[in-house]
Write an enzyme that holds these catalytic residues in place. Structure first.
Site, PDB file in Angstrom:
ATOM      1  N   ARG A 182       0.798  -1.168   0.113  1.00  0.00           N
ATOM      2  CA  ARG A 182      -0.065  -0.177   0.119  1.00  0.00           C
ATOM      3  C   ARG A 182       0.923   1.300   0.069  1.00  0.00           C
ATOM      4  O   ARG A 182       0.444   2.455   0.312  1.00  0.00           O
ATOM      5  CB  ARG A 182      -1.033   0.000   1.219  1.00  0.00           C
ATOM      6  CG  ARG A 182      -2.152  -0.948   1.404  1.00  0.00           C
ATOM      7  CD  ARG A 182      -3.123  -0.704   0.230  1.00  0.00           C
ATOM      8  NE  ARG A 182      -4.322  -1.609   0.536  1.00  0.00           N
ATOM      9  CZ  ARG A 182      -4.409  -2.825  -0.046  1.00  0.00           C
ATOM     10  NH1 ARG A 182      -3.467  -3.202  -0.667  1.00  0.00           N
ATOM     11  NH2 ARG A 182      -5.578  -3.574   0.278  1.00  0.00           N
ATOM     12  N   SER A 231     -10.363  -0.017   2.277  1.00  0.00           N
ATOM     13  CA  SER A 231      -9.691  -0.230   3.564  1.00  0.00           C
ATOM     14  C   SER A 231      -9.190   0.975   4.234  1.00  0.00           C
ATOM     15  O   SER A 231      -8.748   1.749   3.552  1.00  0.00           O
ATOM     16  CB  SER A 231      -8.680  -0.995   3.116  1.00  0.00           C
ATOM     17  OG  SER A 231      -9.141  -2.238   2.827  1.00  0.00           O
ATOM     18  N   GLU A 301      -4.741   4.164   5.658  1.00  0.00           N
ATOM     19  CA  GLU A 301      -4.307   4.223   4.395  1.00  0.00           C
ATOM     20  C   GLU A 301      -5.177   5.278   3.734  1.00  0.00           C
ATOM     21  O   GLU A 301      -4.944   5.538   2.600  1.00  0.00           O
ATOM     22  CB  GLU A 301      -4.177   2.739   3.854  1.00  0.00           C
ATOM     23  CG  GLU A 301      -5.535   2.201   3.460  1.00  0.00           C
ATOM     24  CD  GLU A 301      -5.332   0.665   2.639  1.00  0.00           C
ATOM     25  OE1 GLU A 301      -5.995   0.506   1.793  1.00  0.00           O
ATOM     26  OE2 GLU A 301      -4.425   0.159   3.175  1.00  0.00           O
TER      27      GLU A 301
END
Length: 308
Positions: A182, A231, A301
């Site tokens: 990520r 997410s 994130e």
């Protein structure tokens, strides 16, 4: 406003030769997957590299805050909005070409990742199946190295071209970049403008099978019926952020119109009328509860814009 009293930015935005679409005081709720966010002072869709250069240079020299965004799939914008310029990539950055000799796609950063995945499938080209259903643009996918722990887009990058006011246009080979879970090594002021992605011919039934399996897994485990940013937290090493949040007792927990998803606790969804403050309060609560229960500090994130 007369030109004499206009700021350099305002003068640029009313210049008829400026190749861009300009929206003053544009609600960012229209440009995020969350459907949340107050107004940007200016929302500017740059249609060419020339327009992008002019805009960024004027923002830099005048000290005007600016940020480049894609489709807002990983973005939470404050209810108060953003007192600067939001830049998005238009016409010239939305072109996708396939080179049959080298088995490469040359893709503008404004192209939706999903359309490249489908193009590859229709040409019986493998390598991008893992990204089926990923909602953002190519530029956003590269910056956050979209994918899973096992497959990610950075592994498919042959080259990438970026623009920044300080360095101008820079083209780098994919292996010159650092790709992590990520994360990527792009600098904050770099705007990704184009990339080359490698693919290889394969059996279309094999490609379809991988895509269908990936899509089914996503449908089963992710709350796709509500607006969200995907997410919220990165998975800590050897752990699942969703499992930690669920273990801390927050699955289904609601603040205002925001809810920790009952399907996957690492998703905070907008059940209708959620504010950015509702979402942020849930993020802070999840971080605190997980730290208290497990001593693990969750790292978001999702990108934040306009928060003090």
């Amino acid at each position: 406003m007369t030109a004499r009293h206009a700021s350099p930015l305002e003068a640029l935005l009313v210049d008829e030769s400026f190749d861009a679409d300009i929206y003053p005081n544009e609600p960012m709720a229209r440009h995020t997957m969350y459907r949340i966010g107050g107004p940007a002072r200016f929302f500017v869709q740059a249609c060419s590299i020339g327009a992008l250069k002019r805009l960024v240079e004027v923002c830099e020299t005048s000290g005007t805050p600016w940020v480049a965004v894609g489709r807002g799939s990983n973005l939470l914008v404050a209810d108060e909005g953003f007192a600067g310029v939001v830049v998005t990539l238009g016409r010239d950055f939305r072109v996708c070409r396939y080179d049959e000799d080298d088995h490469r796609f040359c893709v503008g950063a404004g192209v939706p990742l999903s359309s490249v995945v489908q193009d590859a499938f229709h040409r019986s080209l493998a390598g991008l199946e893992f990204a089926v259903g990923t909602p953002g643009t190519i530029g956003g996918a590269l910056r956050m190295n979209a994918g899973s722990r096992d497959e990610w887009i950075g592994s498919r990058v042959v080259s990438v071209t970026t623009y920044s006011a300080e360095r101008g246009l820079v083209r780098r080979a994919g292996e010159e970049m650092v790709w992590g879970y990520r994360t990527s090594s792009f600098l904050p002021d770099e705007i990704i403008v184009e990339c080359e992605l490698s693919v290889e011919p394969a059996d279309p039934f094999f490609i379809r099978g991988k895509m269908e399996a990936s899509h089914a897994r996503r449908k089963k485990t992710q709350p796709l019926t509500y607006p969200s940013c995907g997410s919220v937290f990165r998975n800590p090493e050897g752990e699942s952020a969703g499992a930690l949040i669920e273990g801390a007792g927050l699955k289904g927990f609601t603040i205002g119109g925001a809810q920790v998803s009952e399907l996957h606790a690492n998703f905070i969804v907008n059940t209708g009328g959620a504010t950015a403050r509702d979402v942020m309060d849930l993020i802070d609560l999840a971080k605190r509860k997980v730290y208290e229960a497990y001593g693990i500090e969750l790292q978001p994130e999702v990108r934040f814009l306009g928060f003090s």
